[in-house]
Design a protein around this motif. Sequence first.
Motif, PDB file in Angstrom:
ATOM      1  N   THR A   1       0.504  18.033  -4.527  1.00  0.00           N
ATOM      2  CA  THR A   1       0.974  19.085  -5.422  1.00  0.00           C
ATOM      3  C   THR A   1      -0.246  19.697  -6.105  1.00  0.00           C
ATOM      4  O   THR A   1      -1.364  19.175  -6.006  1.00  0.00           O
ATOM      5  CB  THR A   1       1.945  18.501  -6.475  1.00  0.00           C
ATOM      6  OG1 THR A   1       1.235  17.564  -7.270  1.00  0.00           O
ATOM      7  CG2 THR A   1       3.146  17.843  -5.809  1.00  0.00           C
ATOM      8  N   ASP A   2      -0.050  20.781  -6.816  1.00  0.00           N
ATOM      9  CA  ASP A   2      -1.171  21.443  -7.491  1.00  0.00           C
ATOM     10  C   ASP A   2      -1.821  20.521  -8.520  1.00  0.00           C
ATOM     11  O   ASP A   2      -3.049  20.458  -8.632  1.00  0.00           O
ATOM     12  CB  ASP A   2      -0.696  22.733  -8.169  1.00  0.00           C
ATOM     13  CG  ASP A   2      -0.361  23.808  -7.139  1.00  0.00           C
ATOM     14  OD1 ASP A   2      -0.890  23.712  -6.006  1.00  0.00           O
ATOM     15  OD2 ASP A   2       0.404  24.725  -7.480  1.00  0.00           O
ATOM     16  N   ALA A   3      -1.033  19.787  -9.261  1.00  0.00           N
ATOM     17  CA  ALA A   3      -1.586  18.895 -10.293  1.00  0.00           C
ATOM     18  C   ALA A   3      -2.372  17.762  -9.644  1.00  0.00           C
ATOM     19  O   ALA A   3      -3.463  17.389 -10.108  1.00  0.00           O
ATOM     20  CB  ALA A   3      -0.456  18.335 -11.161  1.00  0.00           C
ATOM     21  N   GLU A   4      -1.842  17.190  -8.546  1.00  0.00           N
ATOM     22  CA  GLU A   4      -2.550  16.115  -7.854  1.00  0.00           C
ATOM     23  C   GLU A   4      -3.843  16.610  -7.227  1.00  0.00           C
ATOM     24  O   GLU A   4      -4.874  15.930  -7.262  1.00  0.00           O
ATOM     25  CB  GLU A   4      -1.650  15.491  -6.777  1.00  0.00           C
ATOM     26  CG  GLU A   4      -0.497  14.698  -7.332  1.00  0.00           C
ATOM     27  CD  GLU A   4       0.469  14.242  -6.249  1.00  0.00           C
ATOM     28  OE1 GLU A   4       1.172  13.264  -6.467  1.00  0.00           O
ATOM     29  OE2 GLU A   4       0.493  14.879  -5.158  1.00  0.00           O
TER      30      GLU A   4
ATOM     31  N   ALA B   1      -9.736  16.802  -7.158  1.00  0.00           N
ATOM     32  CA  ALA B   1     -10.959  17.606  -7.139  1.00  0.00           C
ATOM     33  C   ALA B   1     -11.859  17.244  -8.320  1.00  0.00           C
ATOM     34  O   ALA B   1     -13.076  17.107  -8.161  1.00  0.00           O
ATOM     35  CB  ALA B   1     -10.609  19.088  -7.157  1.00  0.00           C
ATOM     36  N   GLU B   2     -11.285  17.074  -9.502  1.00  0.00           N
ATOM     37  CA  GLU B   2     -12.090  16.690 -10.666  1.00  0.00           C
ATOM     38  C   GLU B   2     -12.713  15.313 -10.462  1.00  0.00           C
ATOM     39  O   GLU B   2     -13.867  15.075 -10.832  1.00  0.00           O
ATOM     40  CB  GLU B   2     -11.232  16.714 -11.933  1.00  0.00           C
ATOM     41  CG  GLU B   2     -10.908  18.118 -12.418  1.00  0.00           C
ATOM     42  CD  GLU B   2     -10.010  18.114 -13.658  1.00  0.00           C
ATOM     43  OE1 GLU B   2      -9.771  17.021 -14.228  1.00  0.00           O
ATOM     44  OE2 GLU B   2      -9.566  19.193 -14.035  1.00  0.00           O
ATOM     45  N   ARG B   3     -11.969  14.377  -9.877  1.00  0.00           N
ATOM     46  CA  ARG B   3     -12.495  13.044  -9.632  1.00  0.00           C
ATOM     47  C   ARG B   3     -13.683  13.093  -8.674  1.00  0.00           C
ATOM     48  O   ARG B   3     -14.717  12.469  -8.901  1.00  0.00           O
ATOM     49  CB  ARG B   3     -11.396  12.148  -9.054  1.00  0.00           C
ATOM     50  CG  ARG B   3     -11.844  10.704  -8.855  1.00  0.00           C
ATOM     51  CD  ARG B   3     -10.793   9.890  -8.162  1.00  0.00           C
ATOM     52  NE  ARG B   3     -10.559  10.299  -6.785  1.00  0.00           N
ATOM     53  CZ  ARG B   3     -11.346   9.976  -5.750  1.00  0.00           C
ATOM     54  NH1 ARG B   3     -12.426   9.266  -5.940  1.00  0.00           N
ATOM     55  NH2 ARG B   3     -11.055  10.401  -4.549  1.00  0.00           N
ATOM     56  N   ILE B   4     -13.554  13.889  -7.603  1.00  0.00           N
ATOM     57  CA  ILE B   4     -14.645  13.990  -6.620  1.00  0.00           C
ATOM     58  C   ILE B   4     -15.874  14.637  -7.247  1.00  0.00           C
ATOM     59  O   ILE B   4     -17.008  14.184  -7.050  1.00  0.00           O
ATOM     60  CB  ILE B   4     -14.166  14.767  -5.372  1.00  0.00           C
ATOM     61  CG1 ILE B   4     -13.113  13.961  -4.615  1.00  0.00           C
ATOM     62  CG2 ILE B   4     -15.331  15.104  -4.456  1.00  0.00           C
ATOM     63  CD1 ILE B   4     -12.442  14.722  -3.494  1.00  0.00           C
TER      64      ILE B   4
ATOM     65  N   MET C   1       0.836  -1.187   0.000  1.00  0.00           N
ATOM     66  CA  MET C   1       0.000   0.000   0.000  1.00  0.00           C
ATOM     67  C   MET C   1       0.877   1.246   0.000  1.00  0.00           C
ATOM     68  O   MET C   1       1.873   1.289   0.704  1.00  0.00           O
ATOM     69  CB  MET C   1      -0.876   0.038   1.241  1.00  0.00           C
ATOM     70  CG  MET C   1      -2.039  -0.852   1.258  1.00  0.00           C
ATOM     71  SD  MET C   1      -3.412   0.247   1.284  1.00  0.00           S
ATOM     72  CE  MET C   1      -4.645  -0.749   0.618  1.00  0.00           C
ATOM     73  N   ASP C   2       0.403   2.232  -0.692  1.00  0.00           N
ATOM     74  CA  ASP C   2       1.132   3.479  -0.780  1.00  0.00           C
ATOM     75  C   ASP C   2       0.425   4.527   0.076  1.00  0.00           C
ATOM     76  O   ASP C   2      -0.664   4.989  -0.265  1.00  0.00           O
ATOM     77  CB  ASP C   2       1.203   3.924  -2.254  1.00  0.00           C
ATOM     78  CG  ASP C   2       1.993   5.208  -2.389  1.00  0.00           C
ATOM     79  OD1 ASP C   2       2.817   5.478  -1.508  1.00  0.00           O
ATOM     80  OD2 ASP C   2       1.761   5.942  -3.370  1.00  0.00           O
ATOM     81  N   PHE C   3       1.020   4.873   1.231  1.00  0.00           N
ATOM     82  CA  PHE C   3       0.432   5.880   2.116  1.00  0.00           C
ATOM     83  C   PHE C   3       1.162   7.210   2.015  1.00  0.00           C
ATOM     84  O   PHE C   3       1.010   8.077   2.851  1.00  0.00           O
ATOM     85  CB  PHE C   3       0.462   5.391   3.573  1.00  0.00           C
ATOM     86  CG  PHE C   3      -0.433   4.230   3.825  1.00  0.00           C
ATOM     87  CD1 PHE C   3      -1.794   4.402   3.906  1.00  0.00           C
ATOM     88  CD2 PHE C   3       0.090   2.956   3.974  1.00  0.00           C
ATOM     89  CE1 PHE C   3      -2.625   3.332   4.138  1.00  0.00           C
ATOM     90  CE2 PHE C   3      -0.737   1.885   4.207  1.00  0.00           C
ATOM     91  CZ  PHE C   3      -2.099   2.059   4.289  1.00  0.00           C
ATOM     92  N   ASP C   4       1.965   7.361   1.010  1.00  0.00           N
ATOM     93  CA  ASP C   4       2.774   8.555   0.869  1.00  0.00           C
ATOM     94  C   ASP C   4       1.906   9.791   0.629  1.00  0.00           C
ATOM     95  O   ASP C   4       2.229  10.872   1.074  1.00  0.00           O
ATOM     96  CB  ASP C   4       3.781   8.355  -0.276  1.00  0.00           C
ATOM     97  CG  ASP C   4       4.834   9.443  -0.282  1.00  0.00           C
ATOM     98  OD1 ASP C   4       5.227   9.840   0.843  1.00  0.00           O
ATOM     99  OD2 ASP C   4       5.252   9.884  -1.351  1.00  0.00           O
ATOM    100  N   HIS C   5       0.770   9.628  -0.053  1.00  0.00           N
ATOM    101  CA  HIS C   5      -0.088  10.770  -0.357  1.00  0.00           C
ATOM    102  C   HIS C   5      -0.809  11.284   0.888  1.00  0.00           C
ATOM    103  O   HIS C   5      -1.323  12.390   0.901  1.00  0.00           O
ATOM    104  CB  HIS C   5      -1.095  10.406  -1.451  1.00  0.00           C
ATOM    105  CG  HIS C   5      -2.101   9.394  -1.002  1.00  0.00           C
ATOM    106  ND1 HIS C   5      -1.820   8.052  -0.954  1.00  0.00           N
ATOM    107  CD2 HIS C   5      -3.370   9.532  -0.565  1.00  0.00           C
ATOM    108  CE1 HIS C   5      -2.879   7.399  -0.515  1.00  0.00           C
ATOM    109  NE2 HIS C   5      -3.847   8.274  -0.269  1.00  0.00           N
ATOM    110  N   ILE C   6      -0.870  10.474   1.957  1.00  0.00           N
ATOM    111  CA  ILE C   6      -1.525  10.916   3.183  1.00  0.00           C
ATOM    112  C   ILE C   6      -0.570  11.746   4.029  1.00  0.00           C
ATOM    113  O   ILE C   6      -0.957  12.722   4.654  1.00  0.00           O
ATOM    114  CB  ILE C   6      -2.030   9.702   3.976  1.00  0.00           C
ATOM    115  CG1 ILE C   6      -3.099   8.980   3.174  1.00  0.00           C
ATOM    116  CG2 ILE C   6      -2.587  10.125   5.324  1.00  0.00           C
ATOM    117  CD1 ILE C   6      -3.556   7.693   3.808  1.00  0.00           C
TER     118      ILE C   6
END
Length: 165
Positions: free
Chosen positions: A11-14, A19-22, A1-6
């Motif tokens: 970043t601005d692109a992420e 936001a678009e996905r939600i 599992m990748d928990f790095d994003h938590i």
Amino acid sequence: MDFDHITRPLTDAEAKAEAERIITRSFQTQMPHGRQFPTSFRDDTKVPAYGDTPPVHQDDKRIVPAWAAGIAVASIGVGAGITGIGCGAWLVLQGLASVTLYGVLMVTLPFAGLAMVATAIGGAINKARSAVTNNVYEAPVVQNTQINNISNQRGMFSRTRNDVR
């Protein structure tokens, strides 16, 4: 599992991609089987174009008898009074807790003063009551003493009666 994003900020692109996905997911008309939107209520009544909304009558359901309100006010007053008495007692006892000779003398001074005043008043009353009598006898004085002794002894009990005149 990748928990790095938590653990790190996006970043601005992420953030834009998330936001678009939600947004696209929330506006989908076709929901997967088994998932439903939570129910909610929306008030669609029109508000006036200018000013505040009109007041709405709200019935007051609280019924407080007059005696209950009086007891509440009295209990607040009694509580405040007892608190004042307690603070005064605490101050007096705090002062008495530091026992020194001067402290003991200051505490007993009013009692000693009252005792002194009472003794002085009692002495003055006693002196005013006592009459000054000077009895002078110029005749010879004769003293007669007569003793009557009656004794009864019966068995181990005895009784003695003395009359001195």
